[in-house]
Design an enzyme around this catalytic site. Sequence first.
Site, PDB file in Angstrom:
ATOM      1  CD  GLU A 199      -3.107  -0.938   2.178  1.00 54.98           C
ATOM      2  OE1 GLU A 199      -3.384  -0.040   2.767  1.00 54.98           O
ATOM      3  OE2 GLU A 199      -4.142  -2.271   2.389  1.00 54.98           O
ATOM      4  CD  GLU A 387      -3.782  -6.014   4.133  1.00 55.06           C
ATOM      5  OE1 GLU A 387      -4.797  -4.984   4.471  1.00 55.06           O
ATOM      6  OE2 GLU A 387      -3.080  -5.690   4.096  1.00 55.06           O
TER       7      GLU A 387
HETATM    8  C1  PNW Z   1      -4.563  -1.441   4.942  1.00 60.03           C
HETATM    9  N1  PNW Z   1      -8.021   3.562   5.265  1.00 60.03           N
HETATM   10  O1  PNW Z   1      -4.272  -0.359   5.519  1.00 60.03           O
HETATM   11  C2  PNW Z   1      -2.929  -2.437   5.764  1.00 60.03           C
HETATM   12  O2  PNW Z   1      -2.740  -2.328   4.604  1.00 60.03           O
HETATM   13  C3  PNW Z   1      -3.595  -3.541   6.703  1.00 60.03           C
HETATM   14  O3  PNW Z   1      -1.820  -3.262   7.484  1.00 60.03           O
HETATM   15  C4  PNW Z   1      -4.155  -2.914   8.125  1.00 60.03           C
HETATM   16  O4  PNW Z   1      -3.968  -2.946   8.726  1.00 60.03           O
HETATM   17  C5  PNW Z   1      -5.904  -3.326   7.041  1.00 60.03           C
HETATM   18  O5  PNW Z   1      -6.173  -2.620   5.832  1.00 60.03           O
HETATM   19  C6  PNW Z   1      -6.789  -2.750   8.189  1.00 60.03           C
HETATM   20  O6  PNW Z   1      -7.045  -1.422   7.832  1.00 60.03           O
HETATM   21  C7  PNW Z   1      -5.323   0.176   5.891  1.00 60.03           C
HETATM   22  O7  PNW Z   1      -8.320   4.379   6.042  1.00 60.03           O
HETATM   23  C8  PNW Z   1      -5.924   1.630   6.566  1.00 60.03           C
HETATM   24  O8  PNW Z   1      -7.957   3.869   3.859  1.00 60.03           O
HETATM   25  C9  PNW Z   1      -6.087   2.755   6.064  1.00 60.03           C
HETATM   26  C10 PNW Z   1      -6.678   2.681   4.900  1.00 60.03           C
HETATM   27  C11 PNW Z   1      -6.659   1.826   4.166  1.00 60.03           C
HETATM   28  C12 PNW Z   1      -5.705   0.958   4.628  1.00 60.03           C
END
Ligand code: PNW
Length: 481
Positions: A199, A387
């Site tokens: 990401e 994911e």
């Molecule tokens: C992903 N947003 O992160 C990550 O790859 C993980 O580490 C995380 O725990 C999981 O999604 C759940 O959040 C994100 O705010 C975190 O848009 C935040 C965002 C998107 C992806």
Amino acid sequence: MKKITRRQFGKGVAAAAAATYAGVALPRFAFGEPLPAPLYYPKGFLWGCATASYQVEGGARDDGRGPSVWDTFSHTPGKTHDGDTGDVADDSYHLYKEDVRLLKNLGVQTYRFSISWSRVFPTGKAPVNQKGLDYYNRLVDELLANNITPYVTMFHWDLPQALPGGWENRDTSKAFADYVAYVSKHLGDRVHHFMTTNEFVCFTDLGYRYGQFAPGLKLPAAQANQVRHHGILAHGLGVQAIRANTPSGTQVGLAENATVYVPIIETDEHIEAARKATRRGNAPFLTTLMEGKYPDFYLQEEGANAPKVEPGDMEAIGSKLDFVGLNIYTPFYVRADDSPKGYVEIPYPKSAPHMASPWIILGPECTYWSVRNVCDLWKVPAIYITENGTSSDDVLTADGKVYDTDRIMYLRNHLTQLHRATQEGYPVKGYFLWSLLDNFEWADGYSKRFGIHYVDFKTLKRYPKLSAEWYKQTIAKNAVE
Ligand code: PNW
């Protein structure tokens, strides 16, 4: 289990027409034939779970691990929920065998985890910390002994603190390539699937432009764009490093939370709008990787703030990938219009349903459209959902159970949409549920639970939630019901 044909299923429906529930006659299906059920996935489809080092490992100071930017950030007052840190997290550093048992019990074929760079190279560069690498050797061996295929992410945001300037510094991309070369060389005899980075937007923009993630900076556009460039350059150099240090046949990709655009309705014009939006909305990251150059419109729009590119950068960034991994949580809706862009985004209605994390809007068709848009635009050879999952306000009941029916609803809907992509022939090879167990949810600390196993963070005891039971059945049947 035998596949039910439409004809057989139709007879079943006729028989079921007279059925009752609690004494009330059930209605006949109103329109024609219902869909065949259950929804079988292709033979050989790979089911898995995903985690990331800083979110689950703990052992933050054990065996010579160096601090990462997330150690620093989470220990800075006011940065995370309740000042939570990943010091202990799930303590998977010590309890990894128990975690592998959980995986085994689910029946998954694969497990996606990430390597903590500063465990292996405490300062981000040589000298190596052998004890750090040994942990991953033990984890890989334990997985293989249990017939679970490891999928390894090289970087899931926990950048070694000691690297001067972090991602602002171009040298960090080179340091990444050296680290990746070393790790892939030492794990590549047993690990055959690697993802470079996880990401881009989260460790570049959220860390350096908006400040809500480590290292918490709010840089102006030109510097922030350079950070993005160093991120994708690291990926490209990482791909080259893995290829140079592993046996041929090793599969290399990345895990990317590409913004997913969903056509408001399925007509040619809106479908085309969603495709255009996918290319534009992911311009500095996936689009540039897939096309081996920054799109002209991106360079024009950024003008003087456009990233500085050195010779050889774009060749590395455009390195051919064996697969693209997509992290899918939430949809963005678009419709066609006459503007030069060819689309407009539709804001969510105020009433749009969301999950426990407000940014996860319920719109499961985004899983289907993520695959379709990416494949139609760039003809990628293979796709994984690296994911997908949701937080839920889980409550551990007195009998040690967690009835997370909303998480099951979320997963069932997304997997139904992913099934459609497999049926239409898109090359979806596998699915990694986020996450195996509740963990350190970044700035949200331990306040948001994404696991299908509940973790009591005081005792570190793990409890399978109802969703774990549901996922286990899904895997066993290779079908969604
Ligand atoms: C992903 N947003 O992160 C990550 O790859 C993980 O580490 C995380 O725990 C999981 O999604 C759940 O959040 C994100 O705010 C975190 O848009 C935040 C965002 C998107 C992806």
